[in-house]
Scaffold this active site. Structure first.
Site, PDB file in Angstrom:
ATOM      1  N   GLU A 133       0.871  -1.090   0.073  1.00 27.77           N
ATOM      2  CA  GLU A 133       0.025  -0.093   0.022  1.00 27.77           C
ATOM      3  C   GLU A 133       1.000   1.096  -0.028  1.00 27.77           C
ATOM      4  OE1 GLU A 133      -2.485   0.117   3.296  1.00 27.77           O
ATOM      5  OE2 GLU A 133      -0.902  -0.364   4.857  1.00 27.77           O
ATOM      6  N   ARG A 187      -0.104   6.331  28.178  1.00 25.39           N
ATOM      7  CA  ARG A 187       0.000   5.015  28.395  1.00 25.39           C
ATOM      8  C   ARG A 187       1.370   5.004  29.412  1.00 25.39           C
ATOM      9  NH1 ARG A 187      -1.929   0.793  24.169  1.00 25.39           N
ATOM     10  NH2 ARG A 187      -3.396   2.039  22.939  1.00 25.39           N
ATOM     11  N   ARG A 218     -13.011  -5.417  18.993  1.00 25.27           N
ATOM     12  CA  ARG A 218     -12.923  -5.445  20.167  1.00 25.27           C
ATOM     13  C   ARG A 218     -12.838  -4.041  20.949  1.00 25.27           C
ATOM     14  NH1 ARG A 218      -7.806  -3.915  20.918  1.00 25.27           N
ATOM     15  NH2 ARG A 218      -6.465  -4.374  19.298  1.00 25.27           N
ATOM     16  N   ASN A 274     -10.499  -3.109  14.401  1.00 25.02           N
ATOM     17  CA  ASN A 274     -10.052  -3.911  15.808  1.00 25.02           C
ATOM     18  C   ASN A 274     -11.647  -4.294  16.324  1.00 25.02           C
ATOM     19  OD1 ASN A 274      -7.225  -3.727  16.022  1.00 25.02           O
ATOM     20  ND2 ASN A 274      -7.608  -1.476  16.180  1.00 25.02           N
ATOM     21  N   HIS A 288      -3.531   9.264  12.897  1.00 23.52           N
ATOM     22  CA  HIS A 288      -4.087   7.874  13.420  1.00 23.52           C
ATOM     23  C   HIS A 288      -5.480   8.227  13.917  1.00 23.52           C
ATOM     24  CE1 HIS A 288      -3.309   3.498  14.245  1.00 23.52           C
ATOM     25  NE2 HIS A 288      -4.711   3.631  14.396  1.00 23.52           N
ATOM     26  N   VAL A 323      -7.715  -0.548  24.240  1.00 19.94           N
ATOM     27  CA  VAL A 323      -7.107   0.184  25.449  1.00 19.94           C
ATOM     28  C   VAL A 323      -7.482   1.593  25.541  1.00 19.94           C
ATOM     29  CG1 VAL A 323      -4.921   0.610  26.560  1.00 19.94           C
ATOM     30  CG2 VAL A 323      -5.014  -1.449  25.227  1.00 19.94           C
TER      31      VAL A 323
END
Length: 259
Positions: free
Chosen positions: A36, A174, A128, A126, A44, A131
């Site tokens: 790609e 994080r 799910r 994703n 993002h 985080v």
């Protein structure tokens, strides 16, 4: 991000292709890879979507996770500062359409890259809870973990996405057991002292405690510090204060580096 390689010259394609195939086979038992375009300085951006068993699909807003290292997210925030009022509904429509097309169930995130011209490109799904879900929870007031369980039990989506509150800005950092001064090598040891920040606009998701052994063999994430405010500046100011209050002894973290 596993197996991702940036190829800048045609003569590098063959070697990098073979390296990606080997890593894909070793990591996933599947040698398939794809090509790609590189998007330089892209942001993002993820859109969280909620799906019930009755055909309902809704978005709950977007967040941005552009501050990364080795394709691992370090700072997330929402709403995404790179997304304007014109782009936002386009992202929402695309995310909902993709969730419907692939038959996503329950809660997931559709991720995009946004370039400097506000063009966006599909990155992945994703399927799910992620985080960074506390960012969305602090902005909207939803409890996504509770909602996940209710949807799995057959509940319908209990809100209209257009009426969700969006008068807050949230930032999540994080804290990982890595040493920035030594190239972010993992840090192991015993937690000898721990002081966590607090306050009404501060949330800490942590699974560590004094006396705990932090090893080299698992994900280095120790905890997440999340703050919110009426706008981005206030959320960042509170995050700065929270990081000033945070203290851990026994392992080295990247908290003050990120501050």
């Amino acid at each position: 991000g596993r197996g991702t390689r940036w190829v800048a010259r045609a003569r590098e394609v063959s070697d990098q292709f073979e390296a990606s195939v080997r890593e894909a086979r070793w990591s996933f038992a599947n040698p398939d890879v794809y090509l790609e375009s590189v998007l330089k300085k892209a942001r993002h951006v993820g859109v969280t979507v909620v799906v019930d068993r009755h055909g309902g699909v809704a978005h709950v807003g977007e967040h941005e996770a552009s501050v990364q290292r080795r394709f691992q997210k370090l700072i997330e925030e929402g709403p995404a500062p790179s997304v304007d009022a014109k782009l936002r509904p386009q992202l929402f429509r695309a995310a909902v359409a993709i969730a419907k097309e692939v038959g996503l169930g329950n809660i997931g995130t559709v991720e995009f890259l946004v370039d400097g011209e506000k063009k966006f490109y599909f990155l992945g799904v994703n399927g799910r809870i992620q985080v960074e879900h506390p960012v969305t929870e602090m902005v909207t007031g939803l409890d996504l973990v509770q909602l996940q369980i209710e949807l799995a039990a057959g509940a319908k989506i209990p809100f209209d996405p257009e009426t969700l509150p969006r008068n807050q800005h949230a930032v999540q950092l994080r804290v990982t057991a890595e040493d920035p001064a030594r190239g972010f090598i993992p840090s192991a040891g015993t937690v000898r002292d721990l002081e966590l920040p607090g306050g009404s606009a501060v949330r800490v998701d942590s699974g560590i405690h004094v006396g705990q052994e932090v090893s080299l063999y698992y994900d280095p994430l120790l905890l997440k510090i999340v703050t919110c405010g009426r706008d981005r500046a206030e959320a960042l100011s509170r995050l700065d204060r929270a990081l000033a209050e945070f203290h851990i002894d026994g392992v080295v973290t990247g908290a003050q580096y990120l501050r």
